[in-house]
Design an enzyme around this catalytic site. Sequence first.
Site, PDB file in Angstrom:
ATOM      1  N   GLU A 423       4.003   1.654   5.331  1.00 50.92           N
ATOM      2  CA  GLU A 423       4.237   0.225   5.522  1.00 50.92           C
ATOM      3  C   GLU A 423       4.239  -0.180   7.001  1.00 50.92           C
ATOM      4  O   GLU A 423       5.201  -0.731   7.514  1.00 50.92           O
ATOM      5  CB  GLU A 423       5.564  -0.197   4.866  1.00 50.92           C
ATOM      6  CG  GLU A 423       5.537  -0.123   3.349  1.00 50.92           C
ATOM      7  CD  GLU A 423       4.785  -1.272   2.691  1.00 50.92           C
ATOM      8  OE1 GLU A 423       4.145  -2.066   3.414  1.00 50.92           O
ATOM      9  OE2 GLU A 423       4.821  -1.352   1.451  1.00 50.92           O
ATOM     10  N   GLU A 502       3.840   5.697  -4.246  1.00 46.39           N
ATOM     11  CA  GLU A 502       5.150   5.323  -4.784  1.00 46.39           C
ATOM     12  C   GLU A 502       4.907   4.648  -6.125  1.00 46.39           C
ATOM     13  O   GLU A 502       3.992   3.842  -6.258  1.00 46.39           O
ATOM     14  CB  GLU A 502       5.881   4.334  -3.855  1.00 46.39           C
ATOM     15  CG  GLU A 502       6.252   4.949  -2.528  1.00 46.39           C
ATOM     16  CD  GLU A 502       6.868   3.949  -1.541  1.00 46.39           C
ATOM     17  OE1 GLU A 502       7.425   2.924  -1.960  1.00 46.39           O
ATOM     18  OE2 GLU A 502       6.766   4.216  -0.333  1.00 46.39           O
TER      19      GLU A 502
HETATM   20  C1  IPT Z   1       8.348   0.343  -0.616  1.00 54.85           C
HETATM   21  C2  IPT Z   1       8.630   1.221   0.573  1.00 54.85           C
HETATM   22  O1  IPT Z   1       7.493   1.914   0.956  1.00 54.85           O
HETATM   23  C3  IPT Z   1       9.701   2.205   0.292  1.00 54.85           C
HETATM   24  O2  IPT Z   1      10.105   2.763   1.506  1.00 54.85           O
HETATM   25  C4  IPT Z   1      10.868   1.556  -0.395  1.00 54.85           C
HETATM   26  O3  IPT Z   1      11.402   0.604   0.452  1.00 54.85           O
HETATM   27  C5  IPT Z   1      10.390   0.865  -1.630  1.00 54.85           C
HETATM   28  O4  IPT Z   1       9.454  -0.082  -1.305  1.00 54.85           O
HETATM   29  C6  IPT Z   1      11.496   0.130  -2.341  1.00 54.85           C
HETATM   30  O5  IPT Z   1      12.606   0.883  -2.608  1.00 54.85           O
HETATM   31  S1  IPT Z   1       7.544  -1.077   0.028  1.00 54.85           S
HETATM   32  C7  IPT Z   1       7.654  -2.366  -1.109  1.00 54.85           C
HETATM   33  C8  IPT Z   1       7.163  -3.622  -0.420  1.00 54.85           C
HETATM   34  C9  IPT Z   1       6.842  -2.147  -2.314  1.00 54.85           C
END
Ligand code: IPT
Length: 991
Positions: A423, A502
Site C-alpha cells: 500500500e 490479502e
Molecule cells: C489492507 C492492508 O494492506 C493491510 O495492512 C490491512 O490494513 C488490511 O487492509 C485491513 O486489515 S489495505 C485495505 C485498503 C484493503
Amino acid sequence: MPSEPSAYVSDTTPGRGALRPARSWLHSDAPSRSLNGLWRFRLSPTVPTTEDFASEGFDDEGWDGITVPSHWVLQGDGAYGRPIYTNVQYPFPIDPPHVPDENPTGDYRGHFDLPADWSEAERIVLRFDGVESLFKLWVNGDEIGSASGSRLAHEFDVTSSVRPGDNVVAVRVHQWSAVSYLEDQDQWWLPGIFRDVTVIARPVGGIEDVWLRTGFDNGRGHVEAEVIADAAAFPVTLRLPELGVEQVWDTAADVTAFEIDGVEPWSAEQPRLYDVTVSSAAETISLRAGFRTVEIREDQFLVNGRRVVFHGMNRHETHPERGRVFDEEHAREDLARMKRFNVNAIRTSHYPPHPRLLDLADELGFWVVLECDLETHGFDKLDWVGNPSDDPLWRDAYLDRIERTVERDKNHPSVVIWSLGNEAGTGSNLAAMSAWVHARDAERPVHYEGDHTGEYTDIYARMYASVLETEQIGTDGSRAALLNCTPAQGARQRTKPFLLCEYAHAMGNGPGALDQYEALVHKHPRLHGGFVWEWRDHGILTTTPDGRPYYAYGGDFGEVVHDGNFVMDGMVLSNDVATPGLHEYKAVVQPVRFAFDGDDVVVTNLRHSADTSDLRFRWRVEHDGTLVDSGDMKVSVVAVGESERVPLPPIPVAHDGETWLTVDAVLAADTAWAREGHVVATAQLDRSASRPVPAARPHTDWRQSDGTLTLGIAEFIDGSLVRLAGRAVAGPRLELFRAPTDNDEGTSGDVEDSDASIPGVSHAQLWRRDGLDRLTTRRLSVERAPEALRTISKVSAAHSALSVMVETVWSLEDGELELRVEIQPSAGWQTVWPRIGIRLDFPDGAAPVDGAKWFGLGPFESYPDSLHAARNGRFSSTVHDLSVEYARPQETGHRSQLRELALTSAGSKVLRIVTIPDTRGRRPGFTLSRHTPQQIAQAGHPFELPESTTSHLIVDAAQHGLGSRACGPDVWPEFALRPESRTIRLRITTD
Ligand code: IPT
C-alpha cells in the site's frame, strides 16, 4: 528554524555511515558479543537541543534502566508514553518530510567490554537489527552515523573508536522522522531499539558475505556461490559433508557454479536442509541449504517444476507483552501452529521479520513472500499527491530498503518471492526497487500489489477481491483486472500467476466463504491461492484501572487518532487461542481430500510434492454420536495429484438413530510441529437410515384462557412459561438480533455479491434502524385446548410498522412436552436478519445451568458459510467455553444443526431438549451464553460484560452467514438470511 541536532530528523535519505553493501545475516564463528541487556535510558518529549549525553564522561547516574531490545512505550508502566494504533492514518500531520516538534526521543547509553584479543580483528562492527524509527550512534563520544529503516539491519564500522576494555555506546532514537512516512503499516507504532544489538569482530581474512543459490533439477542440486571476501581470505572451502562435497576455491575468480548428485529437494512440505560450511582460515560461516528452483512459466508459479498453491497467512511480528520484540520460542510455537492448521505459506507483512524467523521457516517448511519495510498508505487521503513512491527525493531510501531486505535474507530457501512493500501507491521509486531486485536476483519474482497495471512486477496480485472477481481473473472473464487499469493492461496482468496477497479478513467472528475461494484455486491453475489477513490479533496485554488484565486495541491508550479494533483481525487471538475461523481454514485447505462414491472413498493428494507416505488413515462409525466401530484404512501411497479408490469398511446402520462414518488422515510419526496421530484431514459420510419426521399434532377446541396451568414439566401463569421441571425460566421470546460481528459492522463497498447490502451502510446499522435489538411484544391471544396451550403475539420495535407474528404452542405429545413456535414476518422487511430464534432465560437457582452436552455439529461454533470444521458428533462444554473471547465482544457460540441438547449443572443433566426438523428437514442451532445479544453488543472489551447470574439459551431456526465485510466481500447470497417464515419444534424432558 530547527536547531542542529534535530535537522536530520526530516532527512529523506536513509542516514549516513551504515556499511554498504548490506550483507546476509550469517551464522559465523567470528567473535561477537550481544549488547542486549540493561542500558541507561532517558526519554525527552522533543528532540533535545544538545548531544552532550553521547560524550564518554556524561553522568547518566540519574537515568532509568531499560531493557534492550524493547519498545519504550511498553516499558515503565506508561512513564515513557503509550502505544498508538493506526491503520491507514498518520498519527502526525501530513507535512512530508517533516514531523512535529513533539517527537519523543529516547537516549540510550550502554557499555560493552572489548576483549583484548579483539585488537587483532580487522574491523569491529556494531550491528543493529531493528530500531524504530531513526537513530544516531556514538561510540566513546565519537559520532559514528545515523540510520533509518526500522525493521532492517544496519552495521557500522566502529574500529577507530573502540579500545580494549570498557566502551560506551550512545544511541539517540526518534519516534518520528521523515521515514515515518514510509512506515505507515497497519500496526502499533512502537519506538525503540527493539531488536538485537551486537558487536562483532570481523577477522582479518574473514568472509564478508556468502550467497548460495541452490537450485534443483531432476535429482541434481545446482550451487551457484557468491563469496565476498578480501584476497587474503582465500583459499575458501565449501563443505557439504552429508553429500561428501568439498569445493576449494583458491582465489575469488575460482568461485564457480557446480552440481551435486543425489540431492533431495527442499519444499514447504519436505523442508530438506543440508548443513553447509563456507570457510577461510579465519572464519567459518554455517548455512542450511535447501535445494529448490523458483520459476514463472506462463501464468504459473512453479517451484521445482510444480505449481505452488499458497495456503498462506499474513504474519506481523506481534506479541502481547513484547510488541515487535522477537521471542523465538513464541514464534516457533506460532509457526508450528500454522503447520498444524495446514498453513503452508507466510507473507511477512509488511516488513522483514527478525532474521531467525526465516531460519525457522526454512526448517519447518513454509513458502515465504518476504516483504520490504515500506508503506505510505496515508497518502491515499491526498489521492496519492506527494506520495514518496514517486518522488526522487526518496529514491535512495527506497533503494536502501530493498537492498537491505534482499541482502539480509537472500540465502533462505523458504523465500520464494520478494515483495516491495504494501500500500505505497505506485511510482518510479517502486519500479526502481523492482529493477534492482531483478538485477541482483534474477530467479525470484517480484511482487507488489499496488502495481495494478503490471508495469514492473512479475506476479498479478490483488487484495480482498470478491469470489466472483477472483473467478473472473482465473477465467479471463470480462470483469477481470479492471482495478485502475485498461482492458489491455488487465489482459497483460492475466498472463501472470495470480495471488491474493490479502483475502479473508479474519476480524472477529469469521471469515465466511473460505471454501469458495479454495474451490477456485483447484479449477483455475492461474490462481495460486493467497494469504489470509491475518495470522494474529495484535492485542497488547494491559490492565483496567482496577487491575483486571485485558488485551488492548486502538483507543485504549488514549490516542488522538486511532483505528479501534481493526488491529484485532487475526486467526489467532492475542492469547494464542486458535479461533473457529482457523479451524475452518484448516478443514477447507486440507491437503488430502476425501470423496465418497458408493461403497468407496476416493482419497486425493493435493500437495505440492509430498506423497502420502507420512500419513495413516483411520475410520470410525458412530450411532447418534456414540462410537460403535473403528479401524485403520489401508490406503496405498498416493502420489502428488493422484487419487486412490478405497473400499469403505462395513458400516452398521442404526435403525432408530443416525449413522455417520468419519475418516481421518493422521500423521504416522512425530514431526517438528505435531505429534503422531495429529489429524491432517478429515471427512464425514451420513449413512443414516431415513426416518419419518413426526407431524405436528393438530389441536382443536381452543378456548381463551388465563390463570395457572401445568403441562407435564411446564408451569404457566396467564399463558407465560414460569417453570420447567421446577426450575424458574423466562421466555420463549423472539430473538432476531445478534451482537454485530465486525463483519456485520463492515461497510465495505464491494457488495456486488449481495443485493441486500448498501455500500457504505453496515447491516448492523440497518438492524438497529429497524429496532431488531429492542423488540417489544403485544400478546394477541392466550388459548387452551386439552393438553395444549397457545399464545399469539405480535413483535415489533418502537417507531416501526414492520412486525413478526409469533405463534407458540405448548402441548403434551406421548407424555412429553413439545414446544412449537411459528414465526412469520410481515411484508416490508428490507434487510437481512441476523437470526431467527427464540430465547429462554434460566436465572441461577439452586443448581444453576453452567454447561451443555449436545449431539449435533461441533465442537466449535459454526455458521452457514463456515461449516467445514463442524462435524457431527457428541460434545460437551461449560457455558463459558461455548463463547469465543473475541477482542471486541460480538456474536459467538452458535452450534448448528442441533439434534439433542442437555443443559447441565455441575455435570448433571437438568433438562433435555430434542429438536424436530422442520418440513424441509432443517434443524435449528443453539447458543448458550451468560449474556444476551444486547448485553454483548454494549461491551467494547470482554471485561465490560456485566457479571451475570443467568444462562440464556437461544434456539435459532436460522443464522445469517459471516462473510468478511469488515474488509472485503459481504455474505454470499446463499448464506444471507432473508426475513422468512420459520418453525422451531422442540421436545423438552428431564431424563
Ligand atoms: C489492507 C492492508 O494492506 C493491510 O495492512 C490491512 O490494513 C488490511 O487492509 C485491513 O486489515 S489495505 C485495505 C485498503 C484493503
